[in-house]
Design an enzyme around this catalytic site. Structure first.
Site, PDB file in Angstrom:
ATOM      1  CB  SER A   1     -13.898 -37.096  47.418  1.00  0.00           C
ATOM      2  OG  SER A   1     -14.711 -38.084  47.991  1.00  0.00           O
TER       3      SER A   1
ATOM      4  CG  ASP B   1     -21.736 -35.548  45.626  1.00  0.00           C
ATOM      5  OD1 ASP B   1     -21.936 -36.737  45.954  1.00  0.00           O
ATOM      6  OD2 ASP B   1     -20.712 -34.928  45.925  1.00  0.00           O
TER       7      ASP B   1
ATOM      8  CG  HIS C   1     -18.447 -37.656  44.631  1.00  0.00           C
ATOM      9  ND1 HIS C   1     -18.702 -36.803  45.674  1.00  0.00           N
ATOM     10  CD2 HIS C   1     -17.283 -38.276  44.959  1.00  0.00           C
ATOM     11  CE1 HIS C   1     -17.758 -36.898  46.588  1.00  0.00           C
ATOM     12  NE2 HIS C   1     -16.872 -37.787  46.172  1.00  0.00           N
TER      13      HIS C   1
END
Length: 749
Positions: A557, A657, A689
């Site tokens: 991330s 995602d 994600h």
């Protein structure tokens, strides 16, 4: 686990039973919980509902069924739980610990998937029940498995969200439903469910992660949070708090929710709670619009019959915060005179208590726990408190704390009782002495002079040896590495593979004061990057046990963004290899994200200016976030430094995602390949994600460890041939939709 693992590996991590937060009865004598265990031999998951006797420490199996969830106590020995079944249907089941091997009876069948069960005993001996389930546009229960199917798969949208987290958004909303459980000839019967939010347009729990933390109930009402219905959900974090007074839970005429008005607060809200008698309420609310990591303020409602009167508990007379930590959850003590709160604090998830909250001269919260990460709090009738938590070496612990002994001189009350599912990590072969902390100079000492980091050494650490470095960068960016267990990014996995792990909490991290968290705004590649540089230099100069010539860095991330940023800057030359999981390639790609308020706030505004004659929505967006030139928006954009990309990199990005689209990972991999940089691409078409499915997660660990081991001179973690089906999920490139494919060559969490 009953036997100590000979070595802590990804398979041990992923196949260990995952224990839920404990649910104690009022007396604190027995604890309900569920465990979920995955077998890599049978390739199946098994879910159990169990009861733990506090006095003996003995755990007894109540039910083994993969559909079991949400256990609650009705009485000290009677409990209820949900059981999902075929065609999306759910049963509410009641049982007793006095008849452990007897039949549990079905109190009611619901024609839809439901969750987040809560219950309270009413004066007449029946029980009020609140749970969550989807409702269609008519306010009726919605079952996606039995709903009529259309012939076309097309979806037409006229507003946001189009998709959220990992799903395309439909017309259905998550809403709260209430009912009653009444005794009928020795058994319980569930009355008809009533939609508590019908005709309101409100949604609770708030997707995608909301649950029981978004509402609470008493015998006289329901308090909940919901996104402001008048604002665009993709452009606003504003949540309102509502209270529904209910005289009769058997009445299907629901009163209109009362909105709790908090002047000047335009941010998110969570953790609405009611006191045991239902007469008092509390909730958390943020001030800044568009900013999901703002400081959470604690509000108290002394009288639920007067919802217009609220108190900002930890603020001065001007409304300024008197406490620098941001609470995550709240709970009233059993007598309603004190309030418990959890908050991140210097790398720990600590429990705090504020006593005598109704006195004019209020002190700051007292620390109740020092170590580990408290994830759930349950006050007991005795005045003690039951907590669930974990640590870097312990996957799950329960404790009962005697907070009555808490004083200024004794800042951590003793455990009356505790229970660890992993025997404090020993069943994994882990020990607390592997974990330590370090501090190094910060890039911006005007905010915090030092940056904190966790250090995790191998269990067989030999001070005469030198170990490669695994430098872990967390996501968020407003997040932290904390003293908590993880099945996705567990430092122990890398330590037991032969690395010394350093996990820093640079500028933007939570738990070190709100100013430190806020300082990352419009500063993504600035102070946080320099903090990481300082950390690496500190390791090089002060930790001879680490071989920084054999260093790798990994992040997901925002951590994945930082891998791309490091690639284009000097620090990238210090690493033998990088791992970029679901990272940002270009900020312009963030315009495809779902929660647009995130990049607009964090980067300092929209990448365009609204003309003076623009429509009201455009003006509102500009008022909330401001605007920037496209060049300013790209200031910290990794794609501006592609000519410097030379470090071998593994890129991981998943098809579902929708927070950071897969094009970000593909773009990074394409550039690396076109530049002739050694690189690989791993993708999971069925993951979002995060990588959550056990078989996928095991493959993720194998690929990541093989990649970094190869570049630091360690033997391969997994000996499987990377051209085999093991690395392609059982299918080959010729198949149309490979379940998992690896090609050769942690945005916000």
């Amino acid at each position: 686990m009953t036997v100590r693992a000979t070595k802590f590996t990804p398979k041990v991590l992923l196949s260990a039973p995952r224990r839920s937060a404990g649910v104690p009865n009022e007396a604190g004598t027995t604890v309900l919980y569920t465990t979920s265990t995955y077998s890599f031999e049978s390739h199946e998951k098994a879910v159990e509902l169990r009861v733990l006797d506090v006095k003996s420490g003995e755990s007894v199996l109540l039910v083994q069924d993969n559909g079991v969830s949400d256990p609650v106590w009705l009485e000290d020995k009677v409990f209820a739980y949900l059981k999902s079944g075929k065609e999306g249907k759910t049963e509410v089941i009641v049982g007793s610990v006095e008849n452990l091997h007897g039949e549990h009876h079905v109190a009611g069948a619901i024609d839809a998937p439901v969750g987040s069960l809560k219950a309270k005993k009413l004066a007449d001996g029946s029980y009020a029940v609140v749970l969550s389930a989807l409702a269609n546009s008519k306010g009726e229960l919605y079952n996606p498995e039995t709903a009529p199917k259309t012939q076309s798969t097309g979806k037409l949208y006229k507003g946001l969200f189009v998709r959220h987290w990992d799903k395309y958004v439909g017309k259905e909303k998550s809403v709260l439903w209430y009912s009653t459980l009444r005794r009928d000839k020795g058994s319980f019967k569930l009355s008809k469910l009533v939609n508590a939010l019908k005709t309101t347009g409100l949604e609770c729990p708030i997707p995608p992660f909301g649950g029981t933390d978004h509402f609470d109930m008493s015998t006289s009402g329901i308090i909940f949070v919901a996104k402001d219905p008048d604002l665009d959900p993709a452009l606003s974090v504003k949540c309102n708090v509502y209270y529904i007074p209910i005289d009769e839970f058997s009445n299907d005429s629901t009163p209109c929710p009362l909105k709790i008005f908090v002047p000047g607060f335009e941010g998110a809200s969570t953790s609405p709670v009611l006191s045991a008698d239902g007469k008092k309420a509390a909730f958390l609310m943020m001030k800044t619009g568009g900013y999901e990591a703002d400081l959470s303020h604690v509000f108290i409602m002394p009288d639920t019959t007067k919802p217009y009167y609220i108190i900002n508990l930890l603020a001065d007379l001007r409304g300024r915060p008197r406490w620098t930590r941001s609470p995550q959850s709240l709970a009233f003590s059993n007598d309603g005179e004190s309030i418990y709160m959890t908050a991140e604090d210097v790398g720990y998830g600590r429990l705090f208590m504020l006593s005598s909250i109704w006195h004019k001269e209020m002190t700051l919260p007292s620390m109740v726990t020092k170590h580990g990460y408290i994830s759930d709090v349950r006050p007991l009738k005795s005045g003690s408190v039951f907590v669930s938590g974990s640590s870097l070496t312990d996957d799950s612990f329960y404790s009962i704390l005697d907070t009555k002994s808490l004083t200024r001189s004794i800042q951590e009350p003793p455990d009356v009782w505790s229970h660890s599912s992993s025997r404090h990590g020993t069943t994994f072969g882990l020990k607390r002495s592997q974990v330590s902390e370090m501090w190094f100079p910060a890039a911006n000492p005007s905010i915090n002079k030092e940056v904190h980091a966790w250090v995790y050494k191998p269990s067989n650490f030999d001070e005469k040896e030198k170990y490669p470095l695994a430098y872990l960068i967390h996501g968020g960016p407003q997040g932290s590495w904390a003293d908590s267990w993880s099945t996705r990014w567990n430092p122990a996995i890398f330590a037991e593979a032969g690395y010394i792990v350093v996990a820093p909490n640079p500028t933007g991290s939570t738990g070190y004061g709100q100013d430190f968290t806020n300082a990352i705004r419009q500063n993504w590649g600035g102070d946080p990057y320099q903090d990481l540089v300082h950390g690496f230099e500190y390791i090089k100069e002060n930790m001879p046990e680490i071989d920084t010539d054999r260093a790798v860095a990994l992040g997901a991330s925002y951590g994945g963004y930082m891998m791309n940023w490091i690639l284009g800057h000097e620090l990238g030359r210090s690493f033998k290899a990088l791992v970029n999981h679901d990272g940002i390639f270009s900020f312009m790609g963030l315009l495809a994200t779902e929660e647009l308020y995130f990049p607009f706030y964090d980067l300092g505004g929209t990448p365009w200016s609204a003309p003076a004659n623009s429509n009201p929505k455009a003006k509102k967006t500009q008022e909330t976030f401001g605007s920037m030139t496209p060049d300013a928006w790209r200031k910290w954009d990794p794609s501006q430094y592609l000519s410097e990309w030379n470090t071998p990199t593994l890129v991981v990005h998943n098809s579902k995602d929708y927070r950071l689209c897969i094009s970000e990972g593909l773009a990074a991999f394409n550039v690396l390949q076109a530049r002739g940089v050694e690189s690989e691409f791993l993708t999971f078409p069925d993951e979002n994600h995060w990588v959550l499915k056990p078989e996928n997660s095991l493959l993720w660990h194998k690929v990541v460890l093989n990649w970094i081991n190869k570049h630091v001179g360690l033997p391969p973690f997994s000996q499987e041939d990377e051209d085999s089906d093991e690395f392609y999920g059982g299918v080959r490139e010729k198949d149309e939709e490979p379940a998992t494919m690896m090609a050769q060559g942690n945005g916000h969490t």
